[in-house]
Motif scaffolding. Structure first.
Motif, PDB file in Angstrom:
ATOM      1  N   ILE A  16      -0.558 -13.601  -3.805  1.00 29.61           N
ATOM      2  CA  ILE A  16       0.416 -12.585  -3.379  1.00 29.61           C
ATOM      3  C   ILE A  16      -0.328 -11.416  -2.749  1.00 29.61           C
ATOM      4  O   ILE A  16      -1.126 -10.744  -3.420  1.00 29.61           O
ATOM      5  CB  ILE A  16       1.224 -12.054  -4.573  1.00 29.61           C
ATOM      6  CG1 ILE A  16       1.934 -13.196  -5.293  1.00 29.61           C
ATOM      7  CG2 ILE A  16       2.224 -11.000  -4.115  1.00 29.61           C
ATOM      8  CD1 ILE A  16       2.578 -12.768  -6.606  1.00 29.61           C
ATOM      9  N   PRO A  17      -0.110 -11.125  -1.465  1.00 23.33           N
ATOM     10  CA  PRO A  17      -0.748  -9.953  -0.844  1.00 23.33           C
ATOM     11  C   PRO A  17      -0.214  -8.652  -1.444  1.00 23.33           C
ATOM     12  O   PRO A  17       0.971  -8.539  -1.756  1.00 23.33           O
ATOM     13  CB  PRO A  17      -0.363 -10.072   0.638  1.00 23.33           C
ATOM     14  CG  PRO A  17       0.127 -11.479   0.812  1.00 23.33           C
ATOM     15  CD  PRO A  17       0.704 -11.883  -0.512  1.00 23.33           C
ATOM     16  N   VAL A  18      -1.103  -7.686  -1.619  1.00 19.12           N
ATOM     17  CA  VAL A  18      -0.732  -6.358  -2.088  1.00 19.12           C
ATOM     18  C   VAL A  18      -1.173  -5.347  -1.041  1.00 19.12           C
ATOM     19  O   VAL A  18      -2.299  -5.425  -0.531  1.00 19.12           O
ATOM     20  CB  VAL A  18      -1.387  -6.031  -3.445  1.00 19.12           C
ATOM     21  CG1 VAL A  18      -0.992  -4.633  -3.909  1.00 19.12           C
ATOM     22  CG2 VAL A  18      -1.004  -7.067  -4.487  1.00 19.12           C
ATOM     23  N   ALA A  19      -0.307  -4.415  -0.684  1.00 21.42           N
ATOM     24  CA  ALA A  19      -0.623  -3.451   0.375  1.00 21.42           C
ATOM     25  C   ALA A  19       0.011  -2.100   0.060  1.00 21.42           C
ATOM     26  O   ALA A  19       0.902  -1.987  -0.791  1.00 21.42           O
ATOM     27  CB  ALA A  19      -0.121  -3.960   1.726  1.00 21.42           C
ATOM     28  N   LEU A  20      -0.465  -1.080   0.748  1.00 24.06           N
ATOM     29  CA  LEU A  20       0.159   0.239   0.719  1.00 24.06           C
ATOM     30  C   LEU A  20       0.800   0.484   2.071  1.00 24.06           C
ATOM     31  O   LEU A  20       0.215   0.166   3.114  1.00 24.06           O
ATOM     32  CB  LEU A  20      -0.877   1.334   0.437  1.00 24.06           C
ATOM     33  CG  LEU A  20      -1.539   1.345  -0.930  1.00 24.06           C
ATOM     34  CD1 LEU A  20      -2.563   2.475  -1.006  1.00 24.06           C
ATOM     35  CD2 LEU A  20      -0.516   1.480  -2.043  1.00 24.06           C
ATOM     36  N   ALA A  21       1.994   1.036   2.082  1.00 31.06           N
ATOM     37  CA  ALA A  21       2.674   1.381   3.332  1.00 31.06           C
ATOM     38  C   ALA A  21       2.919   2.884   3.359  1.00 31.06           C
ATOM     39  O   ALA A  21       3.158   3.509   2.317  1.00 31.06           O
ATOM     40  CB  ALA A  21       3.998   0.633   3.449  1.00 31.06           C
ATOM     41  N   TYR A  22       2.858   3.453   4.560  1.00 29.63           N
ATOM     42  CA  TYR A  22       3.049   4.891   4.708  1.00 29.63           C
ATOM     43  C   TYR A  22       3.546   5.202   6.108  1.00 29.63           C
ATOM     44  O   TYR A  22       3.458   4.372   7.017  1.00 29.63           O
ATOM     45  CB  TYR A  22       1.735   5.639   4.433  1.00 29.63           C
ATOM     46  CG  TYR A  22       0.660   5.359   5.466  1.00 29.63           C
ATOM     47  CD1 TYR A  22       0.445   6.225   6.542  1.00 29.63           C
ATOM     48  CD2 TYR A  22      -0.130   4.229   5.387  1.00 29.63           C
ATOM     49  CE1 TYR A  22      -0.523   5.966   7.497  1.00 29.63           C
ATOM     50  CE2 TYR A  22      -1.106   3.950   6.324  1.00 29.63           C
ATOM     51  CZ  TYR A  22      -1.299   4.825   7.377  1.00 29.63           C
ATOM     52  OH  TYR A  22      -2.264   4.556   8.335  1.00 29.63           O
ATOM     53  N   LEU A  23       4.083   6.409   6.279  1.00 29.95           N
ATOM     54  CA  LEU A  23       4.485   6.909   7.591  1.00 29.95           C
ATOM     55  C   LEU A  23       3.400   7.859   8.092  1.00 29.95           C
ATOM     56  O   LEU A  23       2.990   8.769   7.366  1.00 29.95           O
ATOM     57  CB  LEU A  23       5.827   7.633   7.513  1.00 29.95           C
ATOM     58  CG  LEU A  23       7.027   6.752   7.164  1.00 29.95           C
ATOM     59  CD1 LEU A  23       8.250   7.611   6.860  1.00 29.95           C
ATOM     60  CD2 LEU A  23       7.326   5.782   8.291  1.00 29.95           C
TER      61      LEU A  23
END
Length: 287
Positions: free
Chosen positions: A258-265
């Protein structure tokens, strides 16, 4: 250039040279080239109309006027650095997640960020982190799975988690030593349609589960599995973190990670977000 044009960089440059007794040592500390540092100090001397440093063959030292100015400059720099620290302690970065922050790197990343950045992290449990990111209710979203955040949001991949099966204590699966990934579709599958990592989409169309029980948040998913309405597939960390008397965990064989990532603007607290991502990637690398 007049005295009104003196900037903090001029004070930092002069103080560093005076402290090191050389332009080369000060340039290494400030991470700039020696010629650029020499120009900065010369600009300061020109603005003040006084020579601050004696440039000797092997080293430099403050002139009498330079020594007096250095004491005042260091007070200004110390006061400014203190003001920055106070302001940063009031800064808050909101980290949104749908369930169970990955361990141990998430906790280590938060510790590093708060110790080195001066700001604090506010943990925000939300059913749909991407929606809350879009609404600017959070600054950074923790994402699991292959979901790609829509523009203008950006994602930073972190690492991959292994999967495990979970079922009710009285489910037939609880008596098996393991479950093959290819055999999962033969069981009723409980799915979190909002932020779940495993669902019908995880298999080719002709191999998807015959029966899917849909939920819209982690608590609904958890209690549906415990009620033996179907089985669930979750990150392996759940074995350590979920303590529910009605559940049993079963090893899963050949399951994709399962890929884990951080998302942001990009335009939301860019300085804080940049420092948090740096702390997070550093924690992943050393974890």
């Amino acid at each position: 250039m007049s005295g009104a044009d003196v900037e903090l960089r001029h004070l930092r440059a002069f103080a560093a040279v005076a402290r090191h007794g050389s332009f080369s040592g000060a340039a290494r500390e400030l991470l700039i080239t020696q010629p650029a540092l020499s120009r900065t100090v010369a600009q300061l001397e020109a603005a003040l109309g006084v020579r601050l440093l004696d440039r000797l063959p092997r080293h430099v030292r403050p002139t009498e006027a330079g020594a007096e100015f250095l004491a005042q400059a260091e007070e200004v720099l110390a006061a400014f650095d203190h003001a920055l620290a106070v302001a940063r302690r009031a800064s808050v970065l909101r980290l949104g997640f749908s369930w169970l922050l990955p361990d141990p790197w998430a906790q280590e990343a938060i510790r590093r960020f708060e110790q080195t950045g001066g700001a604090t992290v506010q943990l925000v449990r939300c059913d749909d982190p991407l929606r809350d990111l879009r609404l600017r209710a959070i600054d950074v979203a923790l994402l699991r799975g292959t979901t790609t955040p829509p523009a203008p949001a950006r994602a930073v991949p972190l690492y991959e988690e292994s999967r495990i099966a979970v079922c009710a204590q009285d489910c037939e699966l609880a008596r098996l030593p393991h479950l093959n990934w290819a055999d999962v579709p033969a069981w009723p599958l409980v799915v979190n349609t909002v932020s779940g990592t495993t669902g019908p989409w995880s298999w080719p169309v002709d191999q998807q589960p015959d029966r899917v029980i849909e939920t819209t948040n982690f608590d609904e998913w958890l209690e549906s599995v415990a009620a033996n309405r179907g089985i669930g597939i979750v990150p392996e960390a759940a074995r350590r973190r979920i303590h529910h008397p009605g559940l049993c965990f079963v090893p899963l064989v050949d399951a994709p990670l399962i890929p884990v990532a951080l998302a942001y603007l990009p335009d939301t607290q860019p300085g804080l977000v940049r420092r948090f991502i740096a702390a997070t990637t550093s924690a992943v690398a050393t974890g």
